[in-house]
Scaffold this motif. Structure first.
Motif, mmCIF file in Angstrom:
data_model
loop_
_atom_site.group_PDB
_atom_site.id
_atom_site.type_symbol
_atom_site.label_atom_id
_atom_site.label_comp_id
_atom_site.label_asym_id
_atom_site.label_seq_id
_atom_site.Cartn_x
_atom_site.Cartn_y
_atom_site.Cartn_z
ATOM 1 N N ALA A 93 57.640 27.710 133.751
ATOM 2 C CA ALA A 93 58.044 28.127 134.835
ATOM 3 C C ALA A 93 59.674 28.467 134.625
ATOM 4 O O ALA A 93 59.711 27.897 133.953
ATOM 5 N N TYR A 94 59.606 29.912 135.404
ATOM 6 C CA TYR A 94 61.440 29.350 135.283
ATOM 7 C C TYR A 94 61.831 30.093 136.107
ATOM 8 O O TYR A 94 61.207 30.883 137.749
ATOM 9 N N ALA A 103 66.588 33.972 144.832
ATOM 10 C CA ALA A 103 66.060 33.022 143.607
ATOM 11 C C ALA A 103 64.873 33.868 143.841
ATOM 12 O O ALA A 103 63.696 34.189 144.377
ATOM 13 N N THR A 104 64.067 33.164 142.162
ATOM 14 C CA THR A 104 62.442 33.874 141.872
ATOM 15 C C THR A 104 62.783 33.456 141.234
ATOM 16 O O THR A 104 63.013 32.361 140.341
ATOM 17 N N ILE A 105 61.576 32.140 141.702
ATOM 18 C CA ILE A 105 60.367 31.693 140.405
ATOM 19 C C ILE A 105 59.154 32.419 140.333
ATOM 20 O O ILE A 105 58.337 32.646 141.151
ATOM 21 N N ILE A 106 59.645 32.378 138.690
ATOM 22 C CA ILE A 106 58.444 32.647 137.803
ATOM 23 C C ILE A 106 57.298 32.091 137.260
ATOM 24 O O ILE A 106 57.513 30.811 136.251
ATOM 25 N N LEU A 124 56.880 23.070 140.658
ATOM 26 C CA LEU A 124 57.908 24.152 141.134
ATOM 27 C C LEU A 124 58.790 23.171 142.136
ATOM 28 O O LEU A 124 60.038 23.439 142.125
ATOM 29 N N ALA A 125 58.491 21.648 141.844
ATOM 30 C CA ALA A 125 60.043 21.106 142.559
ATOM 31 C C ALA A 125 61.437 20.859 141.919
ATOM 32 O O ALA A 125 62.312 20.937 142.084
ATOM 33 N N GLY A 250 63.705 27.395 132.641
ATOM 34 C CA GLY A 250 62.601 27.303 132.156
ATOM 35 C C GLY A 250 61.897 25.770 132.926
ATOM 36 O O GLY A 250 62.710 25.498 131.939
ATOM 37 N N LEU A 251 60.984 25.099 132.521
ATOM 38 C CA LEU A 251 60.860 23.795 132.779
ATOM 39 C C LEU A 251 60.710 23.410 131.205
ATOM 40 O O LEU A 251 61.341 22.785 131.052
ATOM 41 N N VAL A 252 60.243 24.202 129.827
ATOM 42 C CA VAL A 252 60.732 23.684 128.981
ATOM 43 C C VAL A 252 61.360 25.102 127.681
ATOM 44 O O VAL A 252 61.541 26.462 128.185
#
Length: 277
Positions: A93-94, A103-106, A124-125, A250-252
């Motif tokens: 997730a980015y 902002a945008t969450i992918i 998402l948090a 990103g998450l990872v």
């Protein structure tokens, strides 16, 4: 954040001062720096979506994800970001954008397939925490010159490989100019590498801060720890970083062989230990 930001400011300051010392007018240096910042500021979100092939989704298309975002944004007191889905099978997730209000969450399809709803909420948090901390804006501005220097270095190297005859035109002046450009490209590459060291340090610190904020927000640090372990449990993380050249948080990270100093994220075991230790 103070130490890496100070080191980064020193590297960028040395570059700008060097340009002035070699005879580039101060006005040109200022305008060039402003142009680089503006281009990065305006284009980062679009480039990130193109690289990940993500498309925006509405609440009608993804009611569950939008409901989770609504709840997290209300708890965090941040404006709701746009939501986009990437068809990438890599679980990630980015967060991209310019500010809290832009902002945008992918979210990738690979991540949704890997995690259960509670773990996805924790992810998402984590991304909402990046928005709340203004990490996206900080990393966009901080990485602008490093990315521009890397692009210049790569461009000069490509010219040397693909069109070496250009260096021999109008000998010897063409050769001297070509060598000067190549030397400038090599120096730009070196400075970009030096700038990326504090940048990566800064990025790792912001990831740990987002982990903690997500755990505090939900009151269940084990959920994010479980999500991180699931994402890292096999070779689903690609070697190619889809965020390359784009300051997306990103998450990872992609798997890397460049060592810890150039890692964009802390090791997963460090993150899990801090969450549940």
């Amino acid at each position: 954040m103070l130490v890496p930001m100070s080191l980064l400011a020193a590297v960028y300051g040395a570059v700008l001062a060097g340009l002035v010392l070699v005879g580039v007018p101060v006005l040109w240096v200022v305008l060039g720096a402003a142009a680089i910042l503006l281009v990065q500021w305006l284009s980062t979100e679009l480039l990130a979506r193109r690289m990940t092939k993500a498309r925006f989704v509405t609440a009608d298309e993804e009611p569950e994800l939008h409901a989770v975002l609504d709840r997290l944004c209300a708890l965090s007191d941040v404006p709701k970001p746009r939501l986009a889905i990437s068809p990438s099978p890599a679980p990630n997730a980015y967060t991209v954008g310019r500010s809290r209000r832009s902002a945008t969450i992918i979210v990738t399809t690979g991540l949704r397939a890997r995690l259960d709803p509670d773990e996805l909420t924790a992810v998402l948090a984590h991304e909402i925490a990046h928005i709340r901390h203004s990490d996206v804006a900080v990393m966009t501005v901080a990485s602008s010159f490093a990315i521009a220097l890397a692009a210049f270095a790569k461009g000069t190297g490509r010219v040397a490989v693909e069109a070496p005859g250009l260096l021999l035109e109008e000998f010897p002046y063409g050769l001297l100019i070509g060598l000067a450009v190549l030397a400038g490209g090599g120096l730009a590459g070196l400075v970009s590498f030096l700038a990326h060291l504090p940048l990566r340090w800064l990025g790792r610190a912001r990831e740990l801060a987002a982990d903690r904020a997500a755990a505090d927000l939900l009151g269940q640090p084990g959920l994010l720890a479980s999500a991180l372990l699931k994402v890292h449990e096999d070779e689903g993380i690609p070697l190619q970083d889809l965020r390359r050249g784009v300051p997306a948080l990103g998450l990872v990270a992609s798997r890397t062989r460049k060592g810890r100093l150039m890692a964009t994220h802390p090791h997963v075991h460090v993150r899990v230990r801090r969450l549940v230790g």
